[in-house]
Design an enzyme around this catalytic site. Structure first.
Site, PDB file in Angstrom:
ATOM      1  N   ILE A   1       0.884  -1.168   0.000  1.00  0.00           N
ATOM      2  CA  ILE A   1       0.000   0.000   0.000  1.00  0.00           C
ATOM      3  C   ILE A   1       0.921   1.217   0.000  1.00  0.00           C
ATOM      4  CG2 ILE A   1      -0.252  -0.181   2.516  1.00  0.00           C
ATOM      5  CD1 ILE A   1      -2.947   1.266   2.230  1.00  0.00           C
ATOM      6  N   SER A   2       0.692   2.113  -0.908  1.00  0.00           N
ATOM      7  CA  SER A   2       1.632   3.212  -1.135  1.00  0.00           C
ATOM      8  C   SER A   2       1.715   4.175   0.044  1.00  0.00           C
ATOM      9  CB  SER A   2       1.226   3.999  -2.384  1.00  0.00           C
ATOM     10  OG  SER A   2       1.372   3.227  -3.534  1.00  0.00           O
ATOM     11  N   GLN A   3       2.855   4.806   0.145  1.00  0.00           N
ATOM     12  CA  GLN A   3       3.085   5.881   1.104  1.00  0.00           C
ATOM     13  C   GLN A   3       2.039   6.979   0.892  1.00  0.00           C
ATOM     14  OE1 GLN A   3       6.857   7.662   0.384  1.00  0.00           O
ATOM     15  NE2 GLN A   3       6.665   9.220   1.971  1.00  0.00           N
TER      16      GLN A   3
END
Length: 214
Positions: A51-53
């Site tokens: 899950i992206s920053q």
């Protein structure tokens, strides 16, 4: 998260900031990582994905210049978090995920949160979703060696595409605007994304780090 990380790092679009205040990121991370959900860091998912920053999500979303009436194509559904942010900011979101368990997880999250304007299918994201084209905006959340030609074909004239482009382990975020059959490109920050696996991406099993600035 918004006040401590996104605004200080230069995110200015109030619609993006408000959307990221509304979307509960903790519902899109694994149960044992909930305490880290609002830190400005990527987090691991199953199947070697992430899950992206939050900063990267905010930046790429801001670059899309969403006003609310757009039809958006997302390549790489992942946890579903980016799609939820897009659902807050656009009319319809079509998301392609190659890993079926992740697609099912995202669908369940959208149902729980009543995001009825997000549509997910399992497939090769590098091929886009031609049956639903053209798209006003396209966002790719996996790294590619070059922009997949099908995505350019599916981008509406005047539309914007945001994508990490580069080597398998180091990329830059590229923003492309399609103008009268041509494109205008601008590069943004360096980053590292998991690779886009597919006909117009990288071949073989995905590996790599997370979606974060270098």
């Amino acid at each position: 998260m918004v006040e401590n990380h996104l605004i200080p790092r230069g995110i200015r679009d109030e619609r993006v900031l408000d959307a990221m205040r509304r979307v509960p990121r903790h519902l899109f991370v694994d149960a044992d990582l909930v305490s880290d959900a609002y830190k400005d860091t990527p987090l691991p998912l199953s199947d070697g994905q992430t899950i992206s920053q939050p900063y990267i999500v905010a930046l790429m979303t801001e670059l899309l210049e969403l006003k609310g009436a757009e039809k958006v194509l997302e390549i790489g559904t992942g946890s579903g978090y980016q799609g939820a942010v897009l659902a807050e900011l656009s009319k319809e979101v079509y998301s392609v995920e190659r890993i079926e368990p992740l697609a099912e997880r995202a669908r369940a999250g959208y149902h729980k949160l009543s995001y009825h304007n997000v549509h997910v299918k399992v497939g090769d994201g590098s091929l886009g979703w031609p049956e639903k084209a053209p798209f006003d905006r396209i966002i790719v959340t996996a790294a590619t060696p070059a922009i997949p030609e099908p995505l350019l074909q599916q981008l509406a004239d005047g539309g914007i595409l945001v994508i990490p482009v580069g080597s398998r382990f180091s990329q830059q975020i590229l923003k492309v605007r399609k103008i009268s059959g041509g494109i205008k490109s601008e590069y943004h920050i360096p980053c590292i994304f998991v690779p886009l696996i597919g006909k117009y991406g990288w071949e073989g099993k995905a590996d790599g780090d997370a979606s974060r600035p270098e």
